[in-house]
Scaffold this motif. Structure first.
Motif, PDB file in Angstrom:
ATOM      1  N   HIS A  49     -17.332  81.547  27.057  1.00  0.00           N
ATOM      2  CA  HIS A  49     -18.348  82.592  27.115  1.00  0.00           C
ATOM      3  C   HIS A  49     -17.755  83.985  26.897  1.00  0.00           C
ATOM      4  O   HIS A  49     -18.460  84.877  26.408  1.00  0.00           O
ATOM      5  CB  HIS A  49     -19.134  82.499  28.416  1.00  0.00           C
ATOM      6  CG  HIS A  49     -20.040  81.300  28.450  1.00  0.00           C
ATOM      7  ND1 HIS A  49     -21.078  81.175  29.333  1.00  0.00           N
ATOM      8  CD2 HIS A  49     -20.067  80.171  27.693  1.00  0.00           C
ATOM      9  CE1 HIS A  49     -21.707  80.024  29.116  1.00  0.00           C
ATOM     10  NE2 HIS A  49     -21.095  79.405  28.136  1.00  0.00           N
ATOM     11  N   ALA A  52     -17.786  84.202  23.233  1.00  0.00           N
ATOM     12  CA  ALA A  52     -19.174  84.375  22.777  1.00  0.00           C
ATOM     13  C   ALA A  52     -19.669  85.789  23.069  1.00  0.00           C
ATOM     14  O   ALA A  52     -20.334  86.409  22.234  1.00  0.00           O
ATOM     15  CB  ALA A  52     -20.081  83.339  23.450  1.00  0.00           C
ATOM     16  N   LEU A  55     -18.154  88.167  20.632  1.00  0.00           N
ATOM     17  CA  LEU A  55     -18.832  88.032  19.340  1.00  0.00           C
ATOM     18  C   LEU A  55     -20.161  88.782  19.349  1.00  0.00           C
ATOM     19  O   LEU A  55     -20.494  89.490  18.393  1.00  0.00           O
ATOM     20  CB  LEU A  55     -19.052  86.552  18.996  1.00  0.00           C
ATOM     21  CG  LEU A  55     -19.801  86.266  17.694  1.00  0.00           C
ATOM     22  CD1 LEU A  55     -19.029  86.813  16.493  1.00  0.00           C
ATOM     23  CD2 LEU A  55     -20.046  84.771  17.547  1.00  0.00           C
ATOM     24  N   GLY A  56     -20.912  88.657  20.440  1.00  0.00           N
ATOM     25  CA  GLY A  56     -22.178  89.377  20.554  1.00  0.00           C
ATOM     26  C   GLY A  56     -21.981  90.886  20.491  1.00  0.00           C
ATOM     27  O   GLY A  56     -22.739  91.595  19.824  1.00  0.00           O
ATOM     28  N   GLN A 119     -23.880  78.753  24.767  1.00  0.00           N
ATOM     29  CA  GLN A 119     -22.931  79.632  24.080  1.00  0.00           C
ATOM     30  C   GLN A 119     -23.683  80.590  23.152  1.00  0.00           C
ATOM     31  O   GLN A 119     -23.396  81.788  23.121  1.00  0.00           O
ATOM     32  CB  GLN A 119     -21.905  78.832  23.277  1.00  0.00           C
ATOM     33  CG  GLN A 119     -20.850  79.737  22.649  1.00  0.00           C
ATOM     34  CD  GLN A 119     -19.969  79.031  21.656  1.00  0.00           C
ATOM     35  OE1 GLN A 119     -20.439  78.229  20.851  1.00  0.00           O
ATOM     36  NE2 GLN A 119     -18.684  79.337  21.702  1.00  0.00           N
ATOM     37  N   VAL A 123     -23.982  84.804  23.252  1.00  0.00           N
ATOM     38  CA  VAL A 123     -23.831  85.737  22.127  1.00  0.00           C
ATOM     39  C   VAL A 123     -25.043  86.671  22.071  1.00  0.00           C
ATOM     40  O   VAL A 123     -24.901  87.901  21.994  1.00  0.00           O
ATOM     41  CB  VAL A 123     -23.669  84.978  20.785  1.00  0.00           C
ATOM     42  CG1 VAL A 123     -23.728  85.947  19.601  1.00  0.00           C
ATOM     43  CG2 VAL A 123     -22.380  84.180  20.751  1.00  0.00           C
TER      44      VAL A 123
END
Length: 191
Positions: A49, A52, A55-56, A119, A123
């Motif tokens: 996480h 993730a 990435l978000g 996941q 994000v």
């Protein structure tokens, strides 16, 4: 605080009946050692996480707020639909016993979470709330809320949870978030 609470609630609900919860049941039945399984779930979830959430945050920095609003709104609505589809556990997710209980749990959970709805939700939530720490802490807590009882209580609770109802509630929350995002909720707050 809102990012933390919403992330916790959404993931805790979405995780009921998810393949990683099924994996928790399988690992608990196979190894019968709850502490290393719970710690393995925690480590794998934090790692997965955190990636993730990062990435978000990165996606948020790459697109305009207007485009992000549409991407997030549609993503949340897609998550609502995906939450209603039951998961199945693959045999490959449980064939890692050569790493010991803790190692097997870390590897199996990390791999099972790749591309999983929780996941993807992490994000989207990190992009929505622009608070990676609060979202990752919330989604990790949500995973633990759903999976620790599965490890500790196992078969005693597996058949007593109304999975369809829980998935329906999670789907409704995702749908409301998606519609609210598309309608511009949070624009004045900088979302």
């Amino acid at each position: 605080m809102e990012a933390f609470l919403i992330s916790t609630g959404i993931v805790a609900l979405a995780e009921i009946g998810d393949k990683t919860q099924l994996l928790a049941f399988v690992l608990a039945a196979k190894f019968r050692r709850p502490l290393p399984i719970v710690l393995g779930i925690l480590v794998a979830t934090l790692a997965n996480h955190a990636c993730a959430g990062a990435l978000g945050a990165w996606i948020t920095s790459m697109v305009s707020p207007e485009v992000m609003r549409w991407v997030l709104g549609v993503s949340f609505i897609g998550m609502a639909a995906w939450t209603l589809i039951p998961d199945k556990l693959d045999d490959e997710d449980t064939k890692l016993a050569r790493f010991g209980v803790f190692g097997t749990t870390i590897v199996a959970f990390f791999l099972a979470e790749m591309g999983d709805k929780t996941q993807i939700a992490t994000v989207a939530l990190a992009a929505q709330y622009k608070s990676v720490f609060a979202v990752v802490a919330g989604t990790t807590l949500g995973m633990m809320i759903a999976n620790v009882p599965a490890v500790i209580l196992g078969d005693r609770i597996a058949n007593k949870i109304p999975v369809r109802v829980v998935h329906g509630i999670a789907a409704a929350i995702f749908a409301v978030l998606g519609i609210a995002t598309l309608l511009g909720a949070g624009e004045r707050l900088g979302f």
